[in-house]
Write a protein that holds these residues in place. Structure first.
Motif, PDB file in Angstrom:
ATOM      1  N   ASN A  38     -17.001   0.583 -33.973  1.00 48.84           N
ATOM      2  CA  ASN A  38     -16.317   0.861 -32.703  1.00 48.84           C
ATOM      3  C   ASN A  38     -16.290  -0.367 -31.791  1.00 48.84           C
ATOM      4  OD1 ASN A  38     -19.028   0.988 -31.919  1.00 48.84           O
ATOM      5  ND2 ASN A  38     -18.798   2.842 -30.681  1.00 48.84           N
ATOM      6  N   LYS A  39     -17.303  -1.252 -31.888  1.00 43.28           N
ATOM      7  CA  LYS A  39     -17.301  -2.446 -31.049  1.00 43.28           C
ATOM      8  C   LYS A  39     -16.187  -3.408 -31.461  1.00 43.28           C
ATOM      9  CE  LYS A  39     -20.737  -0.751 -28.833  1.00 43.28           C
ATOM     10  NZ  LYS A  39     -21.286   0.213 -29.773  1.00 43.28           N
ATOM     11  N   LYS A  42     -12.883  -2.042 -29.970  1.00 46.75           N
ATOM     12  CA  LYS A  42     -12.799  -2.404 -28.552  1.00 46.75           C
ATOM     13  C   LYS A  42     -12.553  -3.907 -28.381  1.00 46.75           C
ATOM     14  CE  LYS A  42     -16.490   0.979 -27.443  1.00 46.75           C
ATOM     15  NZ  LYS A  42     -17.767   1.139 -26.726  1.00 46.75           N
ATOM     16  N   ASN A  67     -24.517  -4.274 -31.817  1.00 44.13           N
ATOM     17  CA  ASN A  67     -23.373  -4.575 -32.677  1.00 44.13           C
ATOM     18  C   ASN A  67     -22.278  -5.266 -31.880  1.00 44.13           C
ATOM     19  OD1 ASN A  67     -24.277  -3.256 -35.195  1.00 44.13           O
ATOM     20  ND2 ASN A  67     -24.190  -1.381 -33.973  1.00 44.13           N
ATOM     21  N   ALA A 173     -22.101   9.119 -32.585  1.00 40.60           N
ATOM     22  CA  ALA A 173     -23.176   8.540 -31.785  1.00 40.60           C
ATOM     23  C   ALA A 173     -22.616   8.068 -30.461  1.00 40.60           C
ATOM     24  CB  ALA A 173     -23.789   7.349 -32.529  1.00 40.60           C
ATOM     25  N   SER A 174     -23.236   8.509 -29.359  1.00 42.29           N
ATOM     26  CA  SER A 174     -22.758   8.128 -28.030  1.00 42.29           C
ATOM     27  C   SER A 174     -23.793   7.254 -27.338  1.00 42.29           C
ATOM     28  CB  SER A 174     -22.465   9.393 -27.219  1.00 42.29           C
ATOM     29  OG  SER A 174     -21.510   9.152 -26.220  1.00 42.29           O
ATOM     30  N   THR A 178     -18.348   5.030 -23.843  1.00 40.97           N
ATOM     31  CA  THR A 178     -16.954   4.575 -23.835  1.00 40.97           C
ATOM     32  C   THR A 178     -16.159   5.215 -24.971  1.00 40.97           C
ATOM     33  OG1 THR A 178     -17.917   2.481 -23.162  1.00 40.97           O
ATOM     34  CG2 THR A 178     -15.546   2.517 -23.508  1.00 40.97           C
ATOM     35  N   TYR A 270     -28.044   4.343 -34.594  1.00 39.94           N
ATOM     36  CA  TYR A 270     -26.773   4.934 -34.161  1.00 39.94           C
ATOM     37  C   TYR A 270     -26.315   6.068 -35.087  1.00 39.94           C
ATOM     38  CZ  TYR A 270     -26.305   0.842 -31.073  1.00 39.94           C
ATOM     39  OH  TYR A 270     -26.499  -0.123 -30.118  1.00 39.94           O
ATOM     40  N   THR A 271     -25.638   5.706 -36.161  1.00 38.88           N
ATOM     41  CA  THR A 271     -24.930   6.715 -36.954  1.00 38.88           C
ATOM     42  C   THR A 271     -25.869   7.688 -37.667  1.00 38.88           C
ATOM     43  OG1 THR A 271     -24.768   5.121 -38.765  1.00 38.88           O
ATOM     44  CG2 THR A 271     -22.850   5.319 -37.310  1.00 38.88           C
ATOM     45  N   GLY A 298     -19.866   2.528 -37.196  1.00 43.02           N
ATOM     46  CA  GLY A 298     -20.201   1.175 -37.660  1.00 43.02           C
ATOM     47  C   GLY A 298     -21.690   0.867 -37.597  1.00 43.02           C
TER      48      GLY A 298
HETATM   49  C1  LIG Z   1     -22.368   0.994 -29.544  1.00 45.08           C
HETATM   50  C2  LIG Z   1     -22.392   1.934 -30.700  1.00 45.08           C
HETATM   51  C3  LIG Z   1     -22.222   3.321 -30.516  1.00 45.08           C
HETATM   52  C4  LIG Z   1     -22.028   3.931 -29.155  1.00 45.08           C
HETATM   53  O1  LIG Z   1     -20.727   3.675 -28.667  1.00 45.08           O
HETATM   54  P1  LIG Z   1     -20.438   3.787 -27.123  1.00 45.08           P
HETATM   55  O2  LIG Z   1     -18.985   3.571 -27.000  1.00 45.08           O
HETATM   56  O3  LIG Z   1     -21.227   2.712 -26.440  1.00 45.08           O
HETATM   57  O4  LIG Z   1     -20.885   5.126 -26.663  1.00 45.08           O
HETATM   58  C5  LIG Z   1     -22.236   4.130 -31.630  1.00 45.08           C
HETATM   59  N1  LIG Z   1     -22.409   3.630 -32.863  1.00 45.08           N
HETATM   60  C6  LIG Z   1     -22.577   2.308 -33.087  1.00 45.08           C
HETATM   61  C7  LIG Z   1     -22.779   1.851 -34.482  1.00 45.08           C
HETATM   62  C8  LIG Z   1     -22.571   1.413 -32.010  1.00 45.08           C
HETATM   63  O5  LIG Z   1     -22.741   0.101 -32.239  1.00 45.08           O
END
Ligand SMILES: *Cc1c(COP(=O)(O)O)cnc(C)c1O
Length: 318
Positions: A38-39, A42, A67, A173-174, A178, A270-271, A298
């Motif tokens: 997701n990074k 963005k 990440n 995962a939040s 964003t 995260y995931t 990711g």
């Molecule tokens: C940053 C991240 C999230 C969370 O995303 P946000 O948009 O910050 O809520 C989830 N999973 C992974 C792998 C991330 O790097």
């Protein structure tokens, strides 16, 4: 470097069958640059904006697990832009922070309480020295980050149209919220009804939820409608454990099971935490016979730390 992503990212069915639900996964981890996620989705929008604005260096914030920091440092180097990463001192190195070093980013350590000042001082100094810095909030937070997940939401809607499957739930995962804000905006713009459930990996309510609602309002007010929309966000803070980066044996087992049964790598920050949290949430809330989409956001480099933890876990249980 080709900054144009090949979209949509794939959606495929999983073997998972908890409570006779049917599970699908959207693979945001399968993008062509810097291990995706997701990074990256963005960051691509931020880099378009950097080119548009003619900025000549990049400043952002990220922990050693970030990440976001890895991707911004990688894209900055490849695009020949100096990159400054503000990092709190309080964590151990990960493969992400090792890569941030590799990409020649200028790493500026800061106490958590001084991050804001450190960023402002740096931006001021750069401007004084004649540079045009571009600042990206930690995690790619902000309206452009939200836009990235409105785009992803539209991909999900298009998939539903062509496959005649409707996802009753989307789990993920939040963190900064964003991604969740973008999905909620997407749902409002498409006027559909479904459960969008963020599993918090760090923040607690009511703050976590409030930041998402603020992001949704900010985005909608800017691009779509002027009146304040009645926004609700399901931000579940029951599975944080001891906070960002903490994990338990069940999460590690989840990472292992999903890899072995599905061939999909997750990570415990995260995931993997979100996938475990999703299953607990489904059990607790008696969700049966639904179509469920898990968004793989990711973070692949972090998986390899869990691989070692799993090996140690096996050793300690003989
Ligand atoms: C940053 C991240 C999230 C969370 O995303 P946000 O948009 O910050 O809520 C989830 N999973 C992974 C792998 C991330 O790097």
């Amino acid at each position: 470097m080709d900054l144009k992503l090949e979209l949509p990212t794939p959606i495929h069915k999983l073997n998972e069958s908890l409570n006779d639900n049917v599970f699908y996964i959207k693979r945001e981890d399968l993008m062509h640059l810097s291990f995706g996620g997701n990074k990256l989705r963005k960051a691509i929008l931020f880099f378009e904006d950097i080119v548009k604005k003619g900025a000549d260096c990049v400043v952002t914030y990220g922990s050693k697990s970030s990440n976001h920091a890895r991707i911004i440092a990688n894209l900055s180097f490849a695009n020949r832009l100096p990159c400054y990463i503000i990092t709190p001192l309080n964590r151990n190195d990960t493969y992400n922070s090792v890569m941030v070093n590799l990409f020649n980013a200028d790493i500026i350590y800061s106490q958590i309480t001084e991050v804001k000042d450190t960023i402002n001082d740096l931006l001021m100094q750069l401007k004084k020295d004649g540079f045009h810095p571009y600042f990206i909030q930690g995690g790619g937070h902000g309206d452009l980050g939200t836009q990235a997940y409105v785009n992803a939401y539209n991909e999900i809607c298009n998939y539903e149209k062509t496959s005649a499957i409707f996802f009753d739930y989307i789990f993920f995962a939040s963190g900064t919220g964003t991604t969740q804000a973008g999905l909620i905006c997407g749902s409002i713009i498409n006027t559909d009804q479904r459960n969008i459930i963020g599993i918090s990996v760090a923040r607690k309510n009511p703050d976590g939820k409030k930041i998402i609602v603020d992001s949704v309002n900010s985005f909608l007010n800017k691009y779509y409608m002027k009146n304040n929309y009645q926004v609700n966000a399901t931000f579940v803070d029951d599975y944080i454990l001891d906070g960002y980066g903490s994990y338990n044996k069940e999460i590690l087992i989840t990472v292992k099971d999903v890899l072995m049964n599905e061939g999909v790598p997750l990570d415990s920050t995260y995931t993997g935490k979100a996938y475990w949290g999703m299953k607990e949430y489904i059990k607790t809330n008696n969700i049966y016979n639904k179509n469920i989409l898990f968004l793989h956001t990711g973070g692949l480099p972090l998986f390899f730390h869990d691989l070692i933890r799993l090996k140690n876990l096996e050793n300690s249980y003989g």
